[in-house]
Design a protein around this motif. Structure first.
Motif, PDB file in Angstrom:
ATOM      1  N   CYS A 110      -0.876 -14.491 -45.932  1.00 25.52           N
ATOM      2  CA  CYS A 110      -0.639 -13.528 -47.010  1.00 25.52           C
ATOM      3  C   CYS A 110       0.755 -13.694 -47.607  1.00 25.52           C
ATOM      4  O   CYS A 110       0.994 -13.300 -48.752  1.00 25.52           O
ATOM      5  CB  CYS A 110      -0.826 -12.108 -46.488  1.00 25.52           C
ATOM      6  N   GLY A 111       1.699 -14.254 -46.838  1.00 17.64           N
ATOM      7  CA  GLY A 111       3.052 -14.458 -47.338  1.00 17.64           C
ATOM      8  C   GLY A 111       3.934 -13.235 -47.274  1.00 17.64           C
ATOM      9  O   GLY A 111       5.114 -13.291 -47.652  1.00 17.64           O
ATOM     10  N   ARG A 112       3.406 -12.113 -46.778  1.00 15.76           N
ATOM     11  CA  ARG A 112       4.177 -10.867 -46.790  1.00 15.76           C
ATOM     12  C   ARG A 112       4.416 -10.288 -45.393  1.00 15.76           C
ATOM     13  O   ARG A 112       5.360  -9.520 -45.206  1.00 15.76           O
ATOM     14  CB  ARG A 112       3.439  -9.811 -47.630  1.00 15.76           C
ATOM     15  N   CYS A 113       3.588 -10.638 -44.457  1.00 15.75           N
ATOM     16  CA  CYS A 113       3.631  -9.966 -43.154  1.00 15.75           C
ATOM     17  C   CYS A 113       4.710 -10.570 -42.244  1.00 15.75           C
ATOM     18  O   CYS A 113       5.339 -11.578 -42.557  1.00 15.75           O
ATOM     19  CB  CYS A 113       2.269 -10.049 -42.470  1.00 15.75           C
ATOM     20  N   ARG A 114       4.901  -9.940 -41.096  1.00 19.84           N
ATOM     21  CA  ARG A 114       5.904 -10.374 -40.123  1.00 19.84           C
ATOM     22  C   ARG A 114       5.633 -11.790 -39.641  1.00 19.84           C
ATOM     23  O   ARG A 114       6.560 -12.586 -39.468  1.00 19.84           O
ATOM     24  CB  ARG A 114       5.883  -9.385 -38.961  1.00 19.84           C
ATOM     25  N   ARG A 115       4.359 -12.128 -39.420  1.00 23.89           N
ATOM     26  CA  ARG A 115       4.033 -13.465 -38.922  1.00 23.89           C
ATOM     27  C   ARG A 115       4.334 -14.520 -39.980  1.00 23.89           C
ATOM     28  O   ARG A 115       4.900 -15.574 -39.672  1.00 23.89           O
ATOM     29  CB  ARG A 115       2.558 -13.522 -38.501  1.00 23.89           C
ATOM     30  N   CYS A 116       3.945 -14.266 -41.205  1.00 23.48           N
ATOM     31  CA  CYS A 116       4.236 -15.229 -42.277  1.00 23.48           C
ATOM     32  C   CYS A 116       5.741 -15.411 -42.444  1.00 23.48           C
ATOM     33  O   CYS A 116       6.228 -16.536 -42.618  1.00 23.48           O
ATOM     34  CB  CYS A 116       3.604 -14.775 -43.587  1.00 23.48           C
ATOM     35  N   SER A 117       6.490 -14.331 -42.375  1.00 17.03           N
ATOM     36  CA  SER A 117       7.934 -14.412 -42.531  1.00 17.03           C
ATOM     37  C   SER A 117       8.579 -15.231 -41.424  1.00 17.03           C
ATOM     38  O   SER A 117       9.637 -15.839 -41.622  1.00 17.03           O
ATOM     39  CB  SER A 117       8.543 -13.000 -42.550  1.00 17.03           C
ATOM     40  N   ALA A 118       7.937 -15.258 -40.254  1.00 20.82           N
ATOM     41  CA  ALA A 118       8.466 -16.013 -39.118  1.00 20.82           C
ATOM     42  C   ALA A 118       7.942 -17.441 -39.081  1.00 20.82           C
ATOM     43  O   ALA A 118       8.202 -18.165 -38.117  1.00 20.82           O
ATOM     44  CB  ALA A 118       8.112 -15.299 -37.816  1.00 20.82           C
ATOM     45  N   GLY A 119       7.202 -17.857 -40.125  1.00 25.24           N
ATOM     46  CA  GLY A 119       6.666 -19.214 -40.159  1.00 25.24           C
ATOM     47  C   GLY A 119       5.375 -19.385 -39.399  1.00 25.24           C
ATOM     48  O   GLY A 119       4.955 -20.516 -39.144  1.00 25.24           O
TER      49      GLY A 119
END
Length: 337
Positions: free
Chosen positions: A94-103
């Motif tokens: 999604c590019g927005r969540c905590r997991r995406c932000s952490a790569g």
């Protein structure tokens, strides 16, 4: 355009569908080559877990191992992508969540998976829409066959890296399928002693042609200290067997998925001080796999047995081996008219 569709368990068709148009941030790729994966087979048989979990439903347009040429750009996409040969990530977070932000977009809870999850149409079609952010450019030295092997290669490379093998370490790979044999090639390139365990004589004979140090049935497997074990099978009994086989203090990497639950005794993990790692997706390994293909460090092309048309794919999924196919485990599709 023409696209391959799985309409239900054991049912497929090649259909004329509306060609995709690129949304903002997306490109259209004219698909040159696409691979047939075990996940595609599971959609054909109806065994794919996402069907039960509600992440996928029929009809589904499959295909997530691909390469092609960018033919159209959506708003906001760098014009330098136009005309480039590319492959791409299957996992679209999604590019927005905590997991995406952490790569860790490959485990985003709201992710799409191309040709697999969330209704994102796959690459077994003449054209594919994909976010530009998921693209990886292919160097001139990576042809269509190798380009469509980048996705399985990224998976296999991550498995080998997760085994954390020192040069000269002894690795056992369970399963001489595409992922297992690609893992063997990456491990050999890193100086490991590589052995493969499988079932059929033909698959083991083919593994030997790739330079592995040993290819064995379960009954023939020698009693050697295995510094690492990679389970690249769909056998529910082998995850526990992998822990039995690995040396104390070693690492077991799980990249295969069984259709039914496997049982692992955590006492065996603890008492042997074993590290167990699960691998989902090629995402973090795609760029390095492409680089190793481009430099010639690893050549995935011998694993491709045949390339067929969209119209011939239904028979392949039903278990028919294409006429003239080589000994490798992978079948490719050229969807172009």
């Amino acid at each position: 355009m023409r696209a391959f569709v799985v309409t239900g368990p054991g049912r497929t068709s090649v259909e004329d569908v509306e060609a995709p148009a690129p949304a903002a941030g997306q490109v259209i790729v004219d698909v040159e080559r696409a691979g047939v994966c075990g996940t595609d087979m599971e959609f054909f048989t109806g065994d794919m877990a996402y069907l039960r979990q509600g992440h996928a439903r029929y009809p589904i347009r499959i295909g997530h191992e691909w390469c092609g040429t960018v033919s159209a750009l959506g708003p906001g996409v760098d014009s330098r992508w136009l005309g480039r040969r590319v492959t791409g990530d299957t996992m679209l977070g999604c590019g927005r969540c905590r997991r995406c932000s952490a790569g860790r977009h490959h485990v985003c809870g709201d992710r799409f998976e191309v040709g697999i999850r969330g209704g994102w149409h796959g690459a077994l079609a003449e054209r594919l829409a994909v976010p530009a952010s998921a693209l990886h450019a292919l160097p001139d030295g990576v042809d269509a066959t190798a380009g469509a092997m980048a996705e399985p290669g990224g998976n296999a490379l991550r498995a080998v890296e997760s085994a954390e093998l020192a040069p000269g370490a002894r690795l056992l790979i369970l399963g001489p399928g595409t992922i297992g044999l690609l893992a063997a090639r990456f491990a050999l390139a890193r100086g490991a002693e590589v052995h493969v365990m499988g079932v059929t004589r033909s698959s083991l004979a083919f593994a030997r042609t790739l330079g592995v140090h040993g290819a064995w049935t379960a009954e023939e497997l020698p009693h050697l200290p295995w510094d690492g074990v990679i389970d690249a099978t769909n056998a529910p009994d082998l995850p526990a067997r992998a822990i039995e086989l690995v040396e104390p203090g070693g690492r077991v990497v799980y990249i295969g998925l069984a259709a039914v639950p496997s049982t692992v005794d955590t006492r065996a993990l603890v008492l042997k001080d074993v590290t167990a790692v699960g691998i989902l997706s090629a995402s973090a390994g795609l760029a390095r796999a492409i680089e190793e293909y481009a430099t010639g460090m690893v050549d995935p092309r011998p694993l491709v047995a045949a390339t067929v048309t969209l119209d011939a794919l239904g028979a392949v999924l039903a278990g028919t081996r294409p006429d003239g196919a080589g000994p490798g485990p992978k079948i490719h599709v050229d969807p172009r008219p």
